[in-house]
Design a protein around this motif. Structure first.
Motif, PDB file in Angstrom:
ATOM      1  N   ALA A  88       0.824  -1.206   0.000  1.00  0.00           N
ATOM      2  CA  ALA A  88       0.000   0.000   0.000  1.00  0.00           C
ATOM      3  C   ALA A  88       0.857   1.253   0.000  1.00  0.00           C
ATOM      4  O   ALA A  88       0.540   2.246  -0.678  1.00  0.00           O
ATOM      5  CB  ALA A  88      -0.940  -0.009   1.203  1.00  0.00           C
ATOM      6  N   SER A  89       1.950   1.234   0.757  1.00  0.00           N
ATOM      7  CA  SER A  89       2.831   2.403   0.814  1.00  0.00           C
ATOM      8  C   SER A  89       3.443   2.692  -0.550  1.00  0.00           C
ATOM      9  O   SER A  89       3.473   3.846  -1.013  1.00  0.00           O
ATOM     10  CB  SER A  89       3.934   2.184   1.846  1.00  0.00           C
ATOM     11  N   LEU A  90       3.953   1.655  -1.209  1.00  0.00           N
ATOM     12  CA  LEU A  90       4.613   1.869  -2.497  1.00  0.00           C
ATOM     13  C   LEU A  90       3.611   2.221  -3.589  1.00  0.00           C
ATOM     14  O   LEU A  90       3.876   3.085  -4.430  1.00  0.00           O
ATOM     15  CB  LEU A  90       5.419   0.625  -2.870  1.00  0.00           C
ATOM     16  N   ALA A  99       7.538  -2.912  -8.833  1.00  0.00           N
ATOM     17  CA  ALA A  99       7.140  -3.165 -10.219  1.00  0.00           C
ATOM     18  C   ALA A  99       5.664  -2.869 -10.432  1.00  0.00           C
ATOM     19  O   ALA A  99       5.277  -2.260 -11.443  1.00  0.00           O
ATOM     20  CB  ALA A  99       7.456  -4.611 -10.589  1.00  0.00           C
ATOM     21  N   MET A 100       4.804  -3.279  -9.500  1.00  0.00           N
ATOM     22  CA  MET A 100       3.372  -3.029  -9.648  1.00  0.00           C
ATOM     23  C   MET A 100       3.073  -1.532  -9.672  1.00  0.00           C
ATOM     24  O   MET A 100       2.118  -1.096 -10.318  1.00  0.00           O
ATOM     25  CB  MET A 100       2.602  -3.723  -8.525  1.00  0.00           C
ATOM     26  N   LEU A 114      13.772  13.264   0.270  1.00  0.00           N
ATOM     27  CA  LEU A 114      13.270  11.946  -0.103  1.00  0.00           C
ATOM     28  C   LEU A 114      12.280  11.426   0.925  1.00  0.00           C
ATOM     29  O   LEU A 114      12.418  11.688   2.122  1.00  0.00           O
ATOM     30  CB  LEU A 114      14.430  10.952  -0.209  1.00  0.00           C
ATOM     31  N   LEU A 115      11.305  10.673   0.466  1.00  0.00           N
ATOM     32  CA  LEU A 115      10.459   9.889   1.358  1.00  0.00           C
ATOM     33  C   LEU A 115      11.200   8.614   1.743  1.00  0.00           C
ATOM     34  O   LEU A 115      12.052   8.127   0.984  1.00  0.00           O
ATOM     35  CB  LEU A 115       9.143   9.530   0.674  1.00  0.00           C
ATOM     36  N   VAL A 116      10.863   8.070   2.904  1.00  0.00           N
ATOM     37  CA  VAL A 116      11.485   6.825   3.354  1.00  0.00           C
ATOM     38  C   VAL A 116      10.397   5.890   3.868  1.00  0.00           C
ATOM     39  O   VAL A 116       9.520   6.301   4.636  1.00  0.00           O
ATOM     40  CB  VAL A 116      12.523   7.067   4.466  1.00  0.00           C
ATOM     41  N   VAL A 117      10.458   4.639   3.421  1.00  0.00           N
ATOM     42  CA  VAL A 117       9.611   3.586   3.973  1.00  0.00           C
ATOM     43  C   VAL A 117      10.532   2.607   4.681  1.00  0.00           C
ATOM     44  O   VAL A 117      11.481   2.087   4.074  1.00  0.00           O
ATOM     45  CB  VAL A 117       8.801   2.874   2.875  1.00  0.00           C
ATOM     46  N   THR A 118      10.292   2.381   5.972  1.00  0.00           N
ATOM     47  CA  THR A 118      11.146   1.491   6.748  1.00  0.00           C
ATOM     48  C   THR A 118      10.362   0.281   7.222  1.00  0.00           C
ATOM     49  O   THR A 118       9.305   0.404   7.839  1.00  0.00           O
ATOM     50  CB  THR A 118      11.762   2.202   7.969  1.00  0.00           C
TER      51      THR A 118
END
Length: 398
Positions: free
Chosen positions: A114-116, A141-142, A207-211
């Protein structure tokens, strides 16, 4: 019987071309191999015992009293969102508003997806630490974005991040950094100095970061440091965790996101069209689990540290080069000292050789050659199972 007609859709492949290169996950292949051969499965990372009995009883009580049996609220039940916010404050001093800054998901896997899907557009670049959990590549990829790997490389018995390589990977098209610490599959735990440098880079380049921090309570030396706790990072970081790894109920699929309201709102916009909601009764149980006393978390960590050492010592005795992890419940080894060069072939043959299943790390790399001789083992199993696995692996040395 009428003759079979040509497949619908004409000559075009049925699978979306963005997913065509992924196929069946290596976890499904190796778990099926373990079942078919009766081998000990040290491949897929799931415990072979359940978590605390009182938490299982809480789930049962929720079902029997009608809590969560119908659709829960889209963001998650208030009790769980409050417990997640309390957890972030209790362990890290990070305040989050349970109403606007917490989102419950179907495990960390959905939180990542969901985040990506929410934050990326075609043409964006995403920097991910390689080797990476396979769903990262599929989700990027999606979203139509481009994956840019930065490789963790073996150094002095561990896997190290080259900060200069990370900085050089950032381009004007870079939208997001996707981090995982403690890191699966290598067991690396990024140091405070490394996290500080990453934070400075993210702020400097906006930049955004997803951890992905699902192994936050399995750090064996030192302590887990959330990136969101560093200067300038709370407002740009989507922090993801889940109950499966911490409480050993992986099948319940209860995960969560903590982030500022605008980021949570964006992620929720994508999440609502994935599962919408999930795990209703289990959400009530995990709300109780997150409030378990410190003794639970300390005991959980100590138990897995002991299991790590059993398996690591056994693998070393069997002839592997062992990278003893600082976190997670995985050990990466190199098979070169055994005279082997292809981890995938080694893992496919291992059940017949000694009745154990593992995962070849090369599937977690864009550059397959970089991980060709690496194999991952899970130690989240009963001690007696690990001891039997070590005994069987000893045949390689003999």
């Amino acid at each position: 019987m009428a003759p079979m007609s040509a497949p619908v859709g004409g000559s075009r492949p049925l699978l979306n071309r963005r997913l065509a290169s992924f196929g069946t996950t290596i976890f499904a292949e190796m778990s099926a191999l373990a079942a078919r051969t009766g081998s000990i499965n040290l491949g897929q990372g799931f415990p072979d015992t359940d978590g605390p009995a009182e938490i299982a009883e809480a789930a049962s009580r929720a079902v029997l009293t009608g809590l969560g049996n119908q659709y829960p609220p889209g963001p998650g039940i208030p009790e769980l969102r409050t417990a997640i916010a309390e957890h972030q404050q209790r362990f890290y001093g990070l305040p989050y508003d349970p109403d606007t800054e917490v989102l419950v998901t179907a495990g960390a896997t959905e939180a990542i997806a969901a985040s990506l899907l929410a934050l990326l557009e075609p043409g964006d670049e995403v920097i991910a630490l390689e080797p990476y959990y396979d769903s990262y590549a599929a989700c990027i990829a999606m979203a139509g974005a481009t994956r840019v790997p930065v490789t963790l490389r073996p150094h002095a018995g561990a896997f190290a991040l080259d900060l200069d390589e990370l900085r050089a990977a950032v381009t004007p098209r870079t939208r997001l950094l996707l981090l995982n610490t403690p890191h699966n599959p290598t067991g690396t735990v990024l140091t405070p100095a490394e996290l500080t440098a990453i934070a400075e880079l993210a702020v400097d380049r906006d930049l955004l970061v997803v951890t992905d921090e699902v192994y936050e309570h399995l750090v064996f030396e030192g302590a887990h440091l959330p990136l969101a706790s560093l200067p300038g990072m709370r407002e740009r970081t989507v922090t993801i965790s889940s109950s499966g790894k911490t409480f050993s109920f992986t099948g319940w699929k209860v995960g969560w996101v903590t982030a500022p309201p605008e980021l949570v709102s964006a992620v929720r916009s994508a999440k609502q069209f994935l599962t919408y909601v999930s795990s209703g009764p289990f959400q009530y149980a995990i709300a109780e689990a997150l409030r378990l006393p410190d003794d639970y978390y300390a005991g959980f960590r100590a138990d897995h540290a002991a299991k790590r050492d059993i398996l690591a010592d056994g693998l070393a005795a069997a002839g592997f080069e062992v990278f003893r992890p600082r976190g997670t419940y995985f050990i990466t080894t190199d098979i070169t000292p055994l005279g082997e060069k292809d981890g995938l072939a080694f893992c496919r043959a291992l059940p017949e050789r000694c009745g154990v299943v593992a995962i070849p790390n090369q599937v977690f790399y864009d550059d397959r050659a970089a991980g060709a001789t690496q194999v991952r083992w899970a130690f989240c199993k009963r001690t007696v199972v690990l001891q039997e696995a070590v005994e069987r692996l000893g045949r390689l040395a003999r």
